[in-house]
Enzyme design. Structure first.
Site, PDB file in Angstrom:
ATOM      1  N   HIS A  14       0.846  -1.204   0.000  1.00 58.62           N
ATOM      2  CA  HIS A  14       0.000   0.000   0.000  1.00 58.62           C
ATOM      3  C   HIS A  14       0.879   1.252   0.000  1.00 58.62           C
ATOM      4  O   HIS A  14       1.432   1.641   1.032  1.00 58.62           O
ATOM      5  CB  HIS A  14      -0.923  -0.015   1.228  1.00 58.62           C
ATOM      6  CG  HIS A  14      -1.923   1.102   1.245  1.00 58.62           C
ATOM      7  ND1 HIS A  14      -3.286   0.882   1.335  1.00 58.62           N
ATOM      8  CD2 HIS A  14      -1.781   2.447   1.188  1.00 58.62           C
ATOM      9  CE1 HIS A  14      -3.921   2.036   1.343  1.00 58.62           C
ATOM     10  NE2 HIS A  14      -3.023   3.014   1.256  1.00 58.62           N
ATOM     11  N   HIS A  16       1.296   5.070  -2.541  1.00 56.57           N
ATOM     12  CA  HIS A  16       0.805   5.863  -3.677  1.00 56.57           C
ATOM     13  C   HIS A  16       1.988   6.461  -4.423  1.00 56.57           C
ATOM     14  O   HIS A  16       2.863   7.069  -3.801  1.00 56.57           O
ATOM     15  CB  HIS A  16      -0.119   6.971  -3.179  1.00 56.57           C
ATOM     16  CG  HIS A  16      -1.324   6.447  -2.461  1.00 56.57           C
ATOM     17  ND1 HIS A  16      -2.529   6.257  -3.089  1.00 56.57           N
ATOM     18  CD2 HIS A  16      -1.488   6.038  -1.182  1.00 56.57           C
ATOM     19  CE1 HIS A  16      -3.407   5.761  -2.207  1.00 56.57           C
ATOM     20  NE2 HIS A  16      -2.788   5.620  -1.039  1.00 56.57           N
ATOM     21  N   HIS A 193      -9.664   1.453  -0.164  1.00 54.96           N
ATOM     22  CA  HIS A 193      -9.441   2.179   1.083  1.00 54.96           C
ATOM     23  C   HIS A 193     -10.755   2.193   1.883  1.00 54.96           C
ATOM     24  O   HIS A 193     -11.781   2.656   1.376  1.00 54.96           O
ATOM     25  CB  HIS A 193      -9.046   3.625   0.810  1.00 54.96           C
ATOM     26  CG  HIS A 193      -7.627   3.805   0.363  1.00 54.96           C
ATOM     27  ND1 HIS A 193      -7.079   3.127  -0.684  1.00 54.96           N
ATOM     28  CD2 HIS A 193      -6.633   4.610   0.852  1.00 54.96           C
ATOM     29  CE1 HIS A 193      -5.812   3.506  -0.831  1.00 54.96           C
ATOM     30  NE2 HIS A 193      -5.510   4.398   0.078  1.00 54.96           N
ATOM     31  N   GLU A 196     -10.416   3.945   7.420  1.00 57.22           N
ATOM     32  CA  GLU A 196      -9.322   4.857   7.781  1.00 57.22           C
ATOM     33  C   GLU A 196      -9.939   6.170   8.255  1.00 57.22           C
ATOM     34  O   GLU A 196      -9.934   6.468   9.435  1.00 57.22           O
ATOM     35  CB  GLU A 196      -8.396   5.093   6.578  1.00 57.22           C
ATOM     36  CG  GLU A 196      -7.255   6.066   6.867  1.00 57.22           C
ATOM     37  CD  GLU A 196      -6.665   6.691   5.595  1.00 57.22           C
ATOM     38  OE1 GLU A 196      -7.328   6.690   4.542  1.00 57.22           O
ATOM     39  OE2 GLU A 196      -5.528   7.210   5.678  1.00 57.22           O
ATOM     40  N   ASP A 274       2.166   4.118   2.722  1.00 59.23           N
ATOM     41  CA  ASP A 274       1.108   5.013   2.224  1.00 59.23           C
ATOM     42  C   ASP A 274       1.688   6.162   1.375  1.00 59.23           C
ATOM     43  O   ASP A 274       1.662   6.072   0.160  1.00 59.23           O
ATOM     44  CB  ASP A 274       0.258   5.542   3.380  1.00 59.23           C
ATOM     45  CG  ASP A 274      -1.172   5.830   2.994  1.00 59.23           C
ATOM     46  OD1 ASP A 274      -1.537   5.558   1.836  1.00 59.23           O
ATOM     47  OD2 ASP A 274      -1.938   6.311   3.851  1.00 59.23           O
TER      48      ASP A 274
HETATM   49 ZN   LIG Z   1      -3.564   5.038   0.834  1.00 57.10          ZN
END
Ligand SMILES: [Zn+2]
Length: 334
Positions: A14, A16, A193, A196, A274
């Site tokens: 995970h 980006h 996602h 969160e 992340d």
């Molecule tokens: Zn993320």
């Protein structure tokens, strides 16, 4: 981890792509395109990101400096070359074709570039990288479906998954079912996602709407103990990102993070960064921090890497190679 003779092979699922861009790389790209990024950097050259709003402002400004296939090649290589030296043996990364589209980079050219950089990383470091086509939830249903259709029209062996990022509180998961169905029909594995920025109801909605192989974050499942039991029973992997969670303010500190509880409850947990360039982390520090704060042994950390290989979206032959690397490390270093 520092006393290991050989670094534990790390696995990340995970992350980006725009969130990996270091300030140094951002400045390099900004010079390439004649863009001024001084307003998002502090005196030490770090991104201004003291709270969520400032993080988004810096992220969006930085992302304007990423425009061409060469930019993506350079930033992806830069991130993974460092991660490979830290022991990363496999990485999956989210990419959104909507970002470079206004700059004229087509989906096919973007994916060809990502494929080329993965080939070079594997040749140079033995690191295997795969890609997750990603839509942005707050861009709406039509955007999500159009994103999924790229996979239908232009399948590529290194694009192995489909995901949805963005503001989790916007739109109900069920509205995006068609997009996920298109992606699944194109042979992609699914993640989303959830849990969160919203609570366990968001995780349930995503599980009900899509045939998810993993959950992006899922970190707030502890708010619903029945859901925790279900996730453990079904062994649905969670892409946990502890430093990101603390940065965003979901937990006050890593000590307050439920990682250890989840691990002890038999949830299939993985560790991830992340947006590492903004959250003052990298994959090795993520393993080290959680080991230190939650008293995890080398065998526990090996379990986390093994979980991630089980949860990976790559083909079985690749998984077997990764499992052999982990077994080899266990035989020689545990
Ligand atoms: Zn993320």
């Amino acid at each position: 981890m520092t006393d290991f003779k050989t670094p534990l092979p790390l696995v990340e699922l995970h992350c980006h792509i725009e969130g990996t861009v270091s300030p140094e790389m951002a400045l390099k790209l900004a010079r390439r395109h004649n863009i001024d990024l001084s307003h998002i950097l502090d005196g030490d050259g770090n991104y201004l990101a003291s709270d969520f709003a400032e993080f988004i402002k810096s992220y969006d400004a930085m992302a304007q400096a990423i425009r061409t296939a060469q930019d993506y090649f350079d930033l992806t290589y830069d991130y993974y070359a460092k991660a490979a030296k830290d022991g990363l043996c496999y990485g999956e990364i989210f990419f959104s074709p909507a970002h470079p589209e206004p700059f004229g980079l087509t989906y096919e050219a973007y994916v060809d570039t990502l494929s080329a950089v993965a080939d070079k990383l594997e040749a140079d470091f033995g690191l295997i990288v795969r890609y997750i086509l990603t839509c942005v939830r707050h861009e709406g249903v039509e955007h999500a479906e159009a994103t999924a259709r790229f996979a239908e029209k232009h399948p590529h062996p290194k694009v192995v998954g489909f995901g949805m990022a963005g503001h989790e509180t916007q739109g109900h998961a069920s509205e995006f079912k068609k997009a996920f169905d298109i992606a699944e029909g194109a042979g992609l594995h699914l993640t989303c996602h959830a849990g969160e920025l919203a609570g366990p109801e968001s995780i349930r909605a995503a599980l009900d709407a899509f045939s998810l192989k993993r959950i992006g974050h899922g970190v707030r499942c502890h708010e619903d103990p029945e859901l925790v039991t279900e996730l453990a029973d079904r062994q649905i992997p969670l892409e946990l990102c502890p430093s990101s969670n603390v940065f965003i303010g979901i937990f006050g500190s890593l000590d307050d993070h439920p990682f250890r509880d989840y691990f002890d409850q038999g949830l299939k947990v993985t560790l991830n960064t992340d947006d590492p360039a903004f959250f003052d982390t990298d994959i090795r520090r993520e393993y080290e921090r959680i080991a230190d704060t939650h008293n995890l042994s080398p065998a526990d950390l090996l379990t986390i890497s093994r979980n991630a290989v089980d949860a990976a979206f790559c083909d079985d032959a690749t998984k077997q190679r990764l499992k052999a690397r982990l077994d080899d490390w266990a035989d020689n270093c545990l």
